[in-house]
Write an enzyme that holds these catalytic residues in place. Structure first.
Site, mmCIF file in Angstrom:
data_model
loop_
_atom_site.group_PDB
_atom_site.id
_atom_site.type_symbol
_atom_site.label_atom_id
_atom_site.label_comp_id
_atom_site.label_asym_id
_atom_site.label_seq_id
_atom_site.Cartn_x
_atom_site.Cartn_y
_atom_site.Cartn_z
ATOM 1 N N SER A 1 56.696 -34.472 31.048
ATOM 2 C CA SER A 1 57.456 -33.275 30.662
ATOM 3 C C SER A 1 56.792 -32.514 29.525
ATOM 4 O O SER A 1 56.882 -31.285 29.467
ATOM 5 C CB SER A 1 58.879 -33.659 30.225
ATOM 6 O OG SER A 1 59.651 -34.012 31.327
ATOM 7 N N HIS B 1 57.379 -39.883 37.530
ATOM 8 C CA HIS B 1 57.221 -38.553 38.136
ATOM 9 C C HIS B 1 56.312 -38.629 39.358
ATOM 10 O O HIS B 1 55.564 -39.580 39.520
ATOM 11 C CB HIS B 1 56.597 -37.576 37.125
ATOM 12 C CG HIS B 1 57.405 -37.415 35.883
ATOM 13 N ND1 HIS B 1 56.953 -36.741 34.771
ATOM 14 C CD2 HIS B 1 58.659 -37.845 35.567
ATOM 15 C CE1 HIS B 1 57.885 -36.759 33.840
ATOM 16 N NE2 HIS B 1 58.935 -37.424 34.285
#
Lengths: 421, 421
Positions: A73, A377
């Site tokens: 992120s 992710h």
């Protein structure tokens, strides 16, 4: 006369306000799943969602080469905020750890107001990359301390534990109103405000669907930031979609997407009324490798998710505390596990809260036929949604750094001479 | 005068030729993975793919309610070909099993030429739904027999086993040239042609990368169909992307996407030269729940896939036939499995070709860090790519039935008075 004309042309060629909204981890499977989660079974037609209405393109998310192909992120928020690729973990610094100018910094320097409204702690990777710089997202205290120098007009979210009494005093000395309850939001009628409503992240939406936390913070942000006649740049993050994705928790994830979607609708309404406002919605990356259907079966059952009454985290906590935990689990899940499934849950319960929550999530996956490939992710491209002046710029495929370049190009080309501070 | 003017306005407002290209099973993770698979490690920049260049929107793929939320290829091809939702397994018939007019039928009735070029058997679900009607995709022989009544100008792909000598004679009696070798393609210089180049599907691209089978069939189709001055509608399907997805076979899937992408580039070149041609590229659904990265690790390693020299199916066949199979496996995979991994492969080898192929695919997944959730389809929205006149119609989100409605709206509004038959 000449200057007034110039200012006029600036206001015509650039949107006055820009609202960037990030569904953390919200890859395309989340918005597809959400369409079916929201479908009204009593109508013949499939209803469109706000995502369907606003889709304009997609974006790649890979970080700088040193971090491979799958972003975290921090690196993706840096790309979206600065236009530069960096290493995973970097908060708006480049691969040499040099600070990169962010959209909110640039906006502030031009005389616009800036703000963030998020459901994670306010000093988490994404909001941090829009407000400040740090060589590591893990430096939560440093990041919180650095916020005092951002002059951001609105800072709303969780993270009380990172803001010491001394730090709060610095904010109030600088003119910030400090609040820590949602009920205090009404009392705030002008910037600046530092609102911290939870120790770390805000509660899961599924555990309090009426709270509408993110949308309330966003509504208040719009109200406060609109007071600057020069305009504003606001970052809104549905932070906890990602957190639910990391836990492979589909029921919790759908409730988080629902509140994020509702927040988008509020912003969309603002954009319709204020025709000088651009809204840009995307995700920073995809989380969990979620799939709508799994295990070779051609079915996905969102109706299972609607019956889940609480987050598996909370169901597990209740079940561990109670003797008649079977009935609690059945009631809270909305279905009654089989004898074999209860046997598995019993084993998990003996290992504690976390193990039981994982077992409950797997049971919800089984009944809804939801698939996951990762607790991290994945590299899948994400979608881009937009409305308002400049929205078409984001059509088709683009890299996440290009999103930032396009937004930078929509900022005023020179500073307002009457900065509203 | 009036009629000539009318004909003129038709040719201006509608593309003359329409090329519909379907990457079977090619959900967004395939095109994301493909970008990284194609990346040139010797350049600083990430190269764009043809998919990045042509992306305009996305589409939902759910079938008729009776089949839930996850479509099969027959129902989705029916949606793309007719504009109607139907049950899984249906070949351009509605939920009451009544025939639905297809784009290729409509085009033929207007005096356009029509054709299909696919890498599956020509009577597989997708091409069938564009050419004919059947209550079940499984009725392969019925579907093949029905093709005699379609008057399609070009039928190219696999499927020799479904076309008996008697059926072939019917085609030749109707004026079709019949070929069954790629080397015969050059001898065909005018429609009509029935070309069947394999017993069932064409060989995996990874096993003969130089063959360029789909692109050759597509190039020939363009050459033949262009001879109709009224225009044409062509369906091209990269059919085997889906088959590789069902096997969770990433190395084979990437090679299939590569040939499909190359075929798109050939069509793109045609569209650039013939400015009156629309190309529309999409997928019918997503297969396998592929994810770019898995298992909690933030990495995906396409370089592993480039070293794989053959399909796991073929590697398994070689390894079962040979005594020194360890060296064959290491050589063909492009890496040397560990002792523990070879021990697992030994167990799989004793169970036969299929089990060994599965074990090899899992090893490639492990080394490349590729994830899957299913050996079937998932409900994820797919992407839509387009170029040429009318391309912008497909921007943003749409349902797969809307794609068909839009293409129908781009067909001529009345039949040509000089149908080229």
């Amino acid at each position: 006369m000449a200057m007034a004309g110039n200012s006029q042309s600036i206001s015509q060629s650039h949107p006055k306000n820009i609202i960037i909204m990030i569904g953390d981890g919200m890859g395309p499977a989340y918005t597809t799943a959400y369409r079916y989660y929201k479908e009204n079974p009593n109508t013949e037609e499939m209803e469109q969602t706000v995502f369907d209405r606003l889709l304009v393109g997609m974006a790649s998310t890979y970080p700088a080469k040193v971090s491979g192909l799958i972003t975290d992120s921090a690196a993706s928020a840096t790309a979206l905020s600065t236009g530069f690729k960096t290493y995973n973990g970097a908060v708006s610094v480049d691969v040499e750890k040099r600070p990169l100018q962010t959209l909110l910094q640039k906006a502030k320097s031009l005389g616009l107001s800036t703000g963030i409204a998020v459901s994670s702690q306010v000093n988490h990777a994404t909001p941090a990359a829009f407000l400040t710089h740090n060589e590591s997202r893990q430096n939560y205290n440093e990041i919180a301390e650095s916020y005092i120098n951002t002059d951001a007009d609105v800072i709303l979210g969780g993270g009380q534990r990172y803001f010491s009494t001394e730090l709060i005093e610095k904010f109030t000395a600088k003119g910030y109103q400090h609040i820590n309850e949602f009920s205090q939001l009404d009392s705030v009628t002008s910037p600046k405000v530092l609102g911290l409503f939870a120790d770390v992240q805000l509660p899961w939406v599924i555990d309090d669907k009426e709270a509408k936390s993110l949308s309330k913070l966003t509504q208040k942000s719009l109200e406060l930031l609109s007071q600057n006649p020069n305009g504003f740049v606001l970052l809104v993050e549905g932070s906890l979609i990602d957190w639910a994705g990391h836990s492979n928790d589909i029921a919790t994830a759908m409730a988080e997407v629902d509140e994020f979607a509702y927040t988008i609708e509020i912003v969309e309404q603002f954009v319709r009324q204020q025709k000088d406002t651009l809204m840009l919605v995307t995700a920073d990356h995809n989380t969990g490798g979620l799939s709508v259907g799994a295990n070779g079966k051609y079915e996905w059952k969102p109706e299972v998710l609607h019956k889940v009454k609480a987050s598996p985290d909370n169901i597990a906590a209740s079940a561990i505390a109670a003797d008649d935990w079977h009935s609690i689990v059945s009631d809270q899940l909305g279905f009654t596990p089989s004898a074999q499934e209860f046997s598995n849950l019993t084993n998990a319960r003996m290992q504690g809260n976390k193990a039981l929550a994982i077992a409950l999530r797997k049971l919800i996956d089984l009944y809804s036929n939801t698939g996951w490939t990762s607790v991290g992710h994945t590299g899948l491209d994400v979608q881009v949604f937009a409305a308002g002046p400049g929205a078409k710029l984001f059509s088709g495929h683009q890299d996440n750094t290009e999103i930032a370049h396009k937004i930078f190009s929509l900022l005023p080309t020179r500073a307002f001479t009457n900065p509203s501070q």
